[in-house]
Motif scaffolding. Structure first.
Motif, PDB file in Angstrom:
ATOM      1  N   MET A   5      52.040  73.367  33.523  1.00  0.00           N
ATOM      2  CA  MET A   5      52.276  73.478  34.966  1.00  0.00           C
ATOM      3  C   MET A   5      52.590  72.107  35.574  1.00  0.00           C
ATOM      4  SD  MET A   5      49.455  76.316  36.226  1.00  0.00           S
ATOM      5  CE  MET A   5      47.992  75.376  35.815  1.00  0.00           C
ATOM      6  N   GLY A   6      52.566  71.053  34.749  1.00  0.00           N
ATOM      7  CA  GLY A   6      52.762  69.699  35.241  1.00  0.00           C
ATOM      8  C   GLY A   6      51.429  69.037  35.498  1.00  0.00           C
ATOM      9  N   TYR A   7      51.373  68.133  36.483  1.00  0.00           N
ATOM     10  CA  TYR A   7      50.125  67.455  36.835  1.00  0.00           C
ATOM     11  C   TYR A   7      49.260  68.361  37.708  1.00  0.00           C
ATOM     12  CZ  TYR A   7      51.517  62.889  35.040  1.00  0.00           C
ATOM     13  OH  TYR A   7      51.879  61.843  34.224  1.00  0.00           O
ATOM     14  N   SER A   8      47.963  68.289  37.471  1.00  0.00           N
ATOM     15  CA  SER A   8      47.018  69.094  38.241  1.00  0.00           C
ATOM     16  C   SER A   8      45.822  68.234  38.623  1.00  0.00           C
ATOM     17  CB  SER A   8      46.554  70.287  37.396  1.00  0.00           C
ATOM     18  OG  SER A   8      45.441  70.903  37.983  1.00  0.00           O
ATOM     19  N   ALA A   9      45.305  68.475  39.833  1.00  0.00           N
ATOM     20  CA  ALA A   9      44.107  67.759  40.278  1.00  0.00           C
ATOM     21  C   ALA A   9      42.851  68.374  39.674  1.00  0.00           C
ATOM     22  CB  ALA A   9      44.026  67.775  41.800  1.00  0.00           C
ATOM     23  N   SER A  10      42.988  69.549  39.077  1.00  0.00           N
ATOM     24  CA  SER A  10      41.852  70.231  38.453  1.00  0.00           C
ATOM     25  C   SER A  10      41.994  70.171  36.934  1.00  0.00           C
ATOM     26  CB  SER A  10      41.792  71.693  38.879  1.00  0.00           C
ATOM     27  OG  SER A  10      41.676  71.809  40.274  1.00  0.00           O
ATOM     28  N   LYS A  11      40.853  70.108  36.261  1.00  0.00           N
ATOM     29  CA  LYS A  11      40.857  70.066  34.806  1.00  0.00           C
ATOM     30  C   LYS A  11      40.220  71.345  34.286  1.00  0.00           C
ATOM     31  CE  LYS A  11      40.690  65.744  32.715  1.00  0.00           C
ATOM     32  NZ  LYS A  11      40.010  64.564  32.179  1.00  0.00           N
ATOM     33  N   THR A  12      41.018  72.205  33.683  1.00  0.00           N
ATOM     34  CA  THR A  12      40.486  73.412  33.053  1.00  0.00           C
ATOM     35  C   THR A  12      40.881  73.407  31.585  1.00  0.00           C
ATOM     36  OG1 THR A  12      42.452  74.675  33.659  1.00  0.00           O
ATOM     37  CG2 THR A  12      40.580  74.795  35.159  1.00  0.00           C
ATOM     38  N   GLN A  13      40.055  74.014  30.767  1.00  0.00           N
ATOM     39  CA  GLN A  13      40.339  74.046  29.336  1.00  0.00           C
ATOM     40  C   GLN A  13      41.310  75.157  28.982  1.00  0.00           C
ATOM     41  OE1 GLN A  13      36.866  74.104  26.813  1.00  0.00           O
ATOM     42  NE2 GLN A  13      37.960  75.050  25.114  1.00  0.00           N
ATOM     43  N   LEU A  14      41.168  76.287  29.637  1.00  0.00           N
ATOM     44  CA  LEU A  14      41.961  77.467  29.296  1.00  0.00           C
ATOM     45  C   LEU A  14      42.980  77.767  30.379  1.00  0.00           C
ATOM     46  CD1 LEU A  14      42.518  79.972  27.520  1.00  0.00           C
ATOM     47  CD2 LEU A  14      40.676  81.142  28.757  1.00  0.00           C
ATOM     48  N   MET A  15      44.245  77.850  29.986  1.00  0.00           N
ATOM     49  CA  MET A  15      45.310  78.266  30.892  1.00  0.00           C
ATOM     50  C   MET A  15      46.011  79.462  30.267  1.00  0.00           C
ATOM     51  SD  MET A  15      48.729  76.299  32.214  1.00  0.00           S
ATOM     52  CE  MET A  15      49.682  76.748  30.767  1.00  0.00           C
ATOM     53  N   ILE A  16      46.014  80.574  30.968  1.00  0.00           N
ATOM     54  CA  ILE A  16      46.693  81.767  30.496  1.00  0.00           C
ATOM     55  C   ILE A  16      48.049  81.855  31.182  1.00  0.00           C
ATOM     56  CG2 ILE A  16      46.606  84.276  30.300  1.00  0.00           C
ATOM     57  CD1 ILE A  16      43.562  84.072  30.562  1.00  0.00           C
ATOM     58  N   GLY A  17      49.095  81.980  30.388  1.00  0.00           N
ATOM     59  CA  GLY A  17      50.437  82.150  30.917  1.00  0.00           C
ATOM     60  C   GLY A  17      50.815  83.614  30.922  1.00  0.00           C
ATOM     61  N   LEU A  18      51.113  84.146  32.086  1.00  0.00           N
ATOM     62  CA  LEU A  18      51.518  85.544  32.232  1.00  0.00           C
ATOM     63  C   LEU A  18      52.994  85.606  32.608  1.00  0.00           C
ATOM     64  CD1 LEU A  18      48.515  86.916  34.355  1.00  0.00           C
ATOM     65  CD2 LEU A  18      48.784  87.017  31.865  1.00  0.00           C
ATOM     66  N   GLY A  19      53.685  86.622  32.102  1.00  0.00           N
ATOM     67  CA  GLY A  19      55.093  86.781  32.436  1.00  0.00           C
ATOM     68  C   GLY A  19      55.997  86.329  31.308  1.00  0.00           C
ATOM     69  N   VAL A  20      57.255  86.713  31.422  1.00  0.00           N
ATOM     70  CA  VAL A  20      58.243  86.396  30.401  1.00  0.00           C
ATOM     71  C   VAL A  20      58.339  84.880  30.201  1.00  0.00           C
ATOM     72  CG1 VAL A  20      60.164  86.408  32.066  1.00  0.00           C
ATOM     73  CG2 VAL A  20      60.603  86.894  29.654  1.00  0.00           C
ATOM     74  N   SER A  21      58.345  84.431  28.952  1.00  0.00           N
ATOM     75  CA  SER A  21      58.500  83.031  28.510  1.00  0.00           C
ATOM     76  C   SER A  21      57.288  82.146  28.783  1.00  0.00           C
ATOM     77  CB  SER A  21      59.750  82.376  29.117  1.00  0.00           C
ATOM     78  OG  SER A  21      59.541  81.959  30.458  1.00  0.00           O
ATOM     79  N   SER A  22      56.251  82.647  29.456  1.00  0.00           N
ATOM     80  CA  SER A  22      55.093  81.818  29.799  1.00  0.00           C
ATOM     81  C   SER A  22      54.367  81.326  28.553  1.00  0.00           C
ATOM     82  CB  SER A  22      54.101  82.602  30.662  1.00  0.00           C
ATOM     83  OG  SER A  22      54.580  82.734  31.966  1.00  0.00           O
ATOM     84  N   ILE A  23      53.765  80.147  28.683  1.00  0.00           N
ATOM     85  CA  ILE A  23      52.996  79.554  27.590  1.00  0.00           C
ATOM     86  C   ILE A  23      51.532  79.463  27.997  1.00  0.00           C
ATOM     87  CG2 ILE A  23      52.673  77.514  26.136  1.00  0.00           C
ATOM     88  CD1 ILE A  23      55.627  76.909  26.441  1.00  0.00           C
ATOM     89  N   SER A  24      50.660  79.898  27.099  1.00  0.00           N
ATOM     90  CA  SER A  24      49.216  79.795  27.295  1.00  0.00           C
ATOM     91  C   SER A  24      48.674  78.632  26.474  1.00  0.00           C
ATOM     92  CB  SER A  24      48.525  81.095  26.866  1.00  0.00           C
ATOM     93  OG  SER A  24      48.955  82.185  27.638  1.00  0.00           O
TER      94      SER A  24
END
Length: 454
Positions: A312-331
């Motif tokens: 998603m680029g730079y984020s002010a929050s730090k999370t370990q798990l990112m779920i990508g939903l939708g066509v071509s998304s990356i988790s």
């Protein structure tokens, strides 16, 4: 003749939204069952503490922008919205069935494509559908990308009421000649209108995306764009290099010729001009290609060294798990990556089979995890250290040797157990990361994969 640092280091290289980068994923060894285990492990380690992130890809656009390398589907038929949202919500339900408890969502980002292609009603339906199976984390940060030409007051207000506080608008450049070349006709009036609407509604972080290195772009164009941007004072800015990757199928980057693109010193001058103007108007450089006012959360996270970088680029929050939903998304589970099919019809079909639409991925080795941490440190904090034994790796002496020339050019400082990127080295962060990229070192690309680093 002596060459400039820009000419010397302007080579093809990754943008490092992940490590390993996608072309170096070990797809042959990847299985969907391994991904599910990786996903469940990350969830159990992080959900109750920090929550998780969701990236939702909304691929539809009404017209093709010829600078864009994103996955999209061009259509003016808005009846596609409802079917797509139902598919995304089904994918979300399939993930939730793998979990022992309701997810706590810290971040949501709606990207595209054009998220504001979707009506306010359908965007509301999407978010409400997500929270039918999840809860909001405290201090959550929900954001979306808006096209200034079609973002409505109703969309901004409804998403605000659903908890969204950050919006980014794609500006690129205000020159009519540049806009015509990239097929992105967008008057300043439209950008100013949606920016002021967002401020009026109460958004706390409004961003603009600006690109340097576009066809026909001049120093005067950059000055005009930055001055107009400053007049409406967004909270943060992405000011990044145009990624010229015409070899990627379907990206539409064929609306101009190579000779129309500013190159090397000419291109770098565009960035340096914009950077000086932004600095003079209260914007502080953050990581790679980003600027923020002191009041923005990205500035605070950079100061506190809590900034994170992912797909998603730079984020002010730090999370370990990112779920990508939708066509071509990356988790991203930290331990592994998984990418959905890029084909919209295949995406629908796989979900009809009640299966996750993941078609490739990578499970990180112990070495990958160490290098990933170093690259994150360099891109987020502009320094990295191996004083902790857990961040030492056997190829480190060779990496440091390969950085000697970069050090002699005063782009980095190498200390006993640490590397720091100097102010002069900021434009070359990607090159410095490449020295740590063991996959890239072991196997150089045989075909075009990456855009130029500078």
């Amino acid at each position: 003749m002596k060459i400039s640092l820009t000419q010397k280091y302007n080579v093809p290289g990754p943008r490092y939204t992940s490590y390993p980068t996608v072309p170096y994923w070990n797809e042959a060894a990847f299985t969907i069952e391994e991904w599910k285990s990786s996903f469940q492990r990350a969830f159990s380690e992080s959900n109750s503490q920090n929550g998780i992130s969701l990236y939702i890809h909304l691929p539809f656009c009404e017209s093709m922008c010829t600078f864009c390398g994103c996955n999209k589907r061009i259509t003016k038929n808005h009846t596609v919205e409802e079917k797509y949202i139902q598919a995304v919500l089904k994918e979300w339900r399939l993930y939730c069935k793998l979990l022992p408890e309701r997810p706590l969502i810290k971040e949501i980002h709606l990207g595209g494509g054009t998220p504001t292609f979707f009506s306010a009603h359908n965007l509301e339906h999407l978010i409400n559908g997500i929270f039918s199976f999840a809860n909001k984390a405290e201090n959550h940060e929900f954001s979306f990308e808006g096209h200034p030409n079609n973002t409505t007051y109703d969309q901004l207000k409804r998403l605000y009421d659903l908890g969204f506080r950050r919006v980014s608008f794609g500006v690129q450049d205000y020159s009519e000649k540049v806009q015509k070349a990239i097929n992105r006709i967008q008057p300043f009036h439209n950008v100013a209108k949606v920016t002021f609407w967002a401020k009026e509604i109460g958004y706390t972080s409004i961003g603009h995306d600006i690109i340097f290195g576009l066809p026909f772009q001049t120093v005067e164009d950059v000055i005009d764009t930055v001055e107009k941007t400053n007049s409406v004072k967004p909270d943060r800015l992405a000011f990044y290099s145009y990624a010229h990757v015409p070899w990627i199928k379907g990206n539409g980057q064929r609306g101009f010729n190579e000779e129309n693109l500013p190159k090397d010193a000419e291109k770098r001058k565009l960035y340096e001009t914009g950077k000086l103007l932004l600095s003079a108007n209260g914007y502080h450089e953050i990581g790679m290609d980003h600027f923020a006012l002191k009041s923005d959360s990205l500035y605070h996270s950079a100061q506190n060294k809590t900034m994170h970088r992912n797909f998603m680029g730079y984020s002010a929050s730090k999370t370990q798990l990112m779920i990508g939903l939708g066509v071509s998304s990356i988790s991203d589970s930290w331990y592994g990556f998984a990418q959905n099919t890029k084909n919209l019809e295949d995406y629908y079909q796989i979900l009809e089979w009640n299966q996750l639409p993941v078609v490739k991925g990578h499970i990180l080795s112990d070495e990958d995890l160490i290098i990933r941490k170093h690259i994150l440190n360099l891109t987020c904090e502009l320094e990295t250290s191996w004083s902790n034994d857990s961040l030492y790796f056997k190829e480190l002496p060779e990496v440091l040797l390969s950085l000697k020339e970069i050090e002699s050019d005063q782009l980095i400082l190498i200390e006993e157990n640490k590397i720091k990127i100097t102010e002069a080295g900021r434009p070359f962060v990607r090159n410095i990361c490449m020295a740590f990229d063991l996959h890239l070192k072991r196997k150089s690309p045989e075909t075009n994969l990456f855009s130029m680093t500078v």
